[in-house]
Motif scaffolding. Structure first.
Motif, PDB file in Angstrom:
ATOM      1  N   LYS A  34       3.937   2.608   3.139  1.00 37.47           N
ATOM      2  CA  LYS A  34       3.846   1.421   2.297  1.00 37.47           C
ATOM      3  C   LYS A  34       4.534   1.704   0.976  1.00 37.47           C
ATOM      4  O   LYS A  34       4.236   2.686   0.312  1.00 37.47           O
ATOM      5  CB  LYS A  34       2.385   1.052   2.070  1.00 37.47           C
ATOM      6  CG  LYS A  34       1.719   0.610   3.347  1.00 37.47           C
ATOM      7  CD  LYS A  34       0.307   0.162   3.123  1.00 37.47           C
ATOM      8  CE  LYS A  34      -0.284  -0.270   4.459  1.00 37.47           C
ATOM      9  NZ  LYS A  34      -1.646  -0.727   4.339  1.00 37.47           N
ATOM     10  N   ASP A  36       4.646   0.463  -2.554  1.00 38.66           N
ATOM     11  CA  ASP A  36       3.821  -0.416  -3.371  1.00 38.66           C
ATOM     12  C   ASP A  36       4.435  -0.754  -4.727  1.00 38.66           C
ATOM     13  O   ASP A  36       3.894  -1.562  -5.465  1.00 38.66           O
ATOM     14  CB  ASP A  36       2.432   0.186  -3.566  1.00 38.66           C
ATOM     15  CG  ASP A  36       2.473   1.558  -4.174  1.00 38.66           C
ATOM     16  OD1 ASP A  36       3.581   2.088  -4.356  1.00 38.66           O
ATOM     17  OD2 ASP A  36       1.396   2.106  -4.458  1.00 38.66           O
ATOM     18  N   THR A  57       1.056  -6.775  -3.804  1.00 40.29           N
ATOM     19  CA  THR A  57       2.140  -6.934  -2.831  1.00 40.29           C
ATOM     20  C   THR A  57       2.635  -5.566  -2.389  1.00 40.29           C
ATOM     21  O   THR A  57       2.854  -4.683  -3.208  1.00 40.29           O
ATOM     22  CB  THR A  57       3.308  -7.726  -3.455  1.00 40.29           C
ATOM     23  OG1 THR A  57       2.802  -8.960  -3.941  1.00 40.29           O
ATOM     24  CG2 THR A  57       4.378  -7.992  -2.431  1.00 40.29           C
ATOM     25  N   THR A  60       5.987  -2.872   3.803  1.00 36.91           N
ATOM     26  CA  THR A  60       5.694  -1.888   4.846  1.00 36.91           C
ATOM     27  C   THR A  60       6.989  -1.498   5.544  1.00 36.91           C
ATOM     28  O   THR A  60       7.823  -2.358   5.847  1.00 36.91           O
ATOM     29  CB  THR A  60       4.702  -2.468   5.868  1.00 36.91           C
ATOM     30  OG1 THR A  60       3.569  -2.962   5.172  1.00 36.91           O
ATOM     31  CG2 THR A  60       4.250  -1.412   6.839  1.00 36.91           C
ATOM     32  N   ASP A 100       7.707  -5.287   7.176  1.00 36.11           N
ATOM     33  CA  ASP A 100       6.932  -6.420   6.656  1.00 36.11           C
ATOM     34  C   ASP A 100       7.049  -6.472   5.139  1.00 36.11           C
ATOM     35  O   ASP A 100       7.079  -5.434   4.474  1.00 36.11           O
ATOM     36  CB  ASP A 100       5.459  -6.273   7.059  1.00 36.11           C
ATOM     37  CG  ASP A 100       4.619  -7.469   6.637  1.00 36.11           C
ATOM     38  OD1 ASP A 100       5.142  -8.592   6.659  1.00 36.11           O
ATOM     39  OD2 ASP A 100       3.451  -7.250   6.270  1.00 36.11           O
ATOM     40  N   GLY A 102       5.100  -8.312   1.912  1.00 31.43           N
ATOM     41  CA  GLY A 102       3.874  -9.024   1.555  1.00 31.43           C
ATOM     42  C   GLY A 102       2.693  -8.136   1.807  1.00 31.43           C
ATOM     43  O   GLY A 102       2.767  -6.930   1.654  1.00 31.43           O
ATOM     44  N   GLY A 103       1.566  -8.715   2.214  1.00 29.04           N
ATOM     45  CA  GLY A 103       0.378  -7.903   2.485  1.00 29.04           C
ATOM     46  C   GLY A 103      -0.279  -7.471   1.207  1.00 29.04           C
ATOM     47  O   GLY A 103       0.311  -7.461   0.140  1.00 29.04           O
ATOM     48  N   ALA A 104      -1.530  -7.097   1.310  1.00 28.31           N
ATOM     49  CA  ALA A 104      -2.301  -6.705   0.139  1.00 28.31           C
ATOM     50  C   ALA A 104      -2.483  -5.199   0.107  1.00 28.31           C
ATOM     51  O   ALA A 104      -2.582  -4.548   1.128  1.00 28.31           O
ATOM     52  CB  ALA A 104      -3.658  -7.394   0.151  1.00 28.31           C
ATOM     53  N   LYS A 105      -2.577  -4.671  -1.099  1.00 27.29           N
ATOM     54  CA  LYS A 105      -2.869  -3.257  -1.270  1.00 27.29           C
ATOM     55  C   LYS A 105      -4.320  -3.004  -0.909  1.00 27.29           C
ATOM     56  O   LYS A 105      -5.170  -3.877  -1.033  1.00 27.29           O
ATOM     57  CB  LYS A 105      -2.691  -2.837  -2.730  1.00 27.29           C
ATOM     58  CG  LYS A 105      -1.284  -2.756  -3.189  1.00 27.29           C
ATOM     59  CD  LYS A 105      -1.279  -2.225  -4.592  1.00 27.29           C
ATOM     60  CE  LYS A 105       0.070  -2.289  -5.225  1.00 27.29           C
ATOM     61  NZ  LYS A 105       0.046  -1.822  -6.594  1.00 27.29           N
ATOM     62  N   LYS A 106      -4.615  -1.778  -0.526  1.00 24.99           N
ATOM     63  CA  LYS A 106      -5.994  -1.400  -0.266  1.00 24.99           C
ATOM     64  C   LYS A 106      -6.454  -0.448  -1.365  1.00 24.99           C
ATOM     65  O   LYS A 106      -6.962   0.624  -1.110  1.00 24.99           O
ATOM     66  CB  LYS A 106      -6.120  -0.756   1.112  1.00 24.99           C
ATOM     67  CG  LYS A 106      -5.804  -1.724   2.231  1.00 24.99           C
ATOM     68  CD  LYS A 106      -6.021  -1.103   3.573  1.00 24.99           C
ATOM     69  CE  LYS A 106      -5.718  -2.107   4.684  1.00 24.99           C
ATOM     70  NZ  LYS A 106      -5.882  -1.534   6.000  1.00 24.99           N
TER      71      LYS A 106
END
Length: 167
Positions: A34, A36, A57, A60, A100, A102-106
């Motif tokens: 990822k 980031d 955001t 990946t 990919d 987008g997606g959220a960080k953890k």
């Protein structure tokens, strides 16, 4: 959709299925990573620019290969001095494919852990505030000392002039 990400001190404009050669990243071929540090995300209609990063955001990517880049020849020469040096260098790189955008960080659990630590130690904050108040008068006293030394510095040249005149 595209994004501008930073990795290895460089910025890359990426889209889904792009293949990039970047500075070496940890991982084996087939691993998913990822990125980031996302600076900008956009499409044909709108763009979202971070200040400096867009929080939440993540881009990946999949590691395709770990390898070394082409050899670079470094040649140094000074004219008419008989000085010549040749050196080679191969940079380690990682070949990645963007899967990919987008997606959220953890990263939310880390923030919650930090809040829990703050709740446990309110006494430490109060102690830090009182020490800060005590330190302020010392700084004022420290500022007064240089002014006194300046007066002494002015007095010395006057005494030196008086000695020259008597000779």
């Amino acid at each position: 959709m595209y994004a501008v990400v930073e990795t290895g001190g460089k910025q890359y404009k990426v889209a889904v299925n792009d293949v990039l050669k970047v500075e070496k990243l940890e991982g084996q071929a087939g691993d998913s990573i990822k990125l980031d540090k996302v600076l900008m995300v956009g499409d044909d209609k709108s763009q979202k620019i971070g200040t400096p990063l867009i929080s939440g955001t993540v881009v990946t990517a999949e590691i395709l290969e770990q390898k070394r880049d082409k050899k670079i020849i470094v040649f140094k020469k000074k004219r008419r001095q008989g000085y010549r040096r040749t050196q080679g260098h191969r940079q380690s790189i990682t070949v990645i494919r963007i899967t990919d955008i987008g997606g959220a960080k953890k990263a939310a659990p880390k923030k919650e852990a930090a809040k829990a630590v703050e709740k446990k130690a309110p006494a430490k904050k109060a102690a830090a505030k009182t020490t800060a108040k005590k330190a302020a008068p010392k700084k004022a006293a420290a500022k007064a000392k240089p002014a006194a030394t300046k007066k002494k510095a002015v007095a010395k040249p006057a005494a030196a002039k008086a000695k020259k005149e008597t000779k």
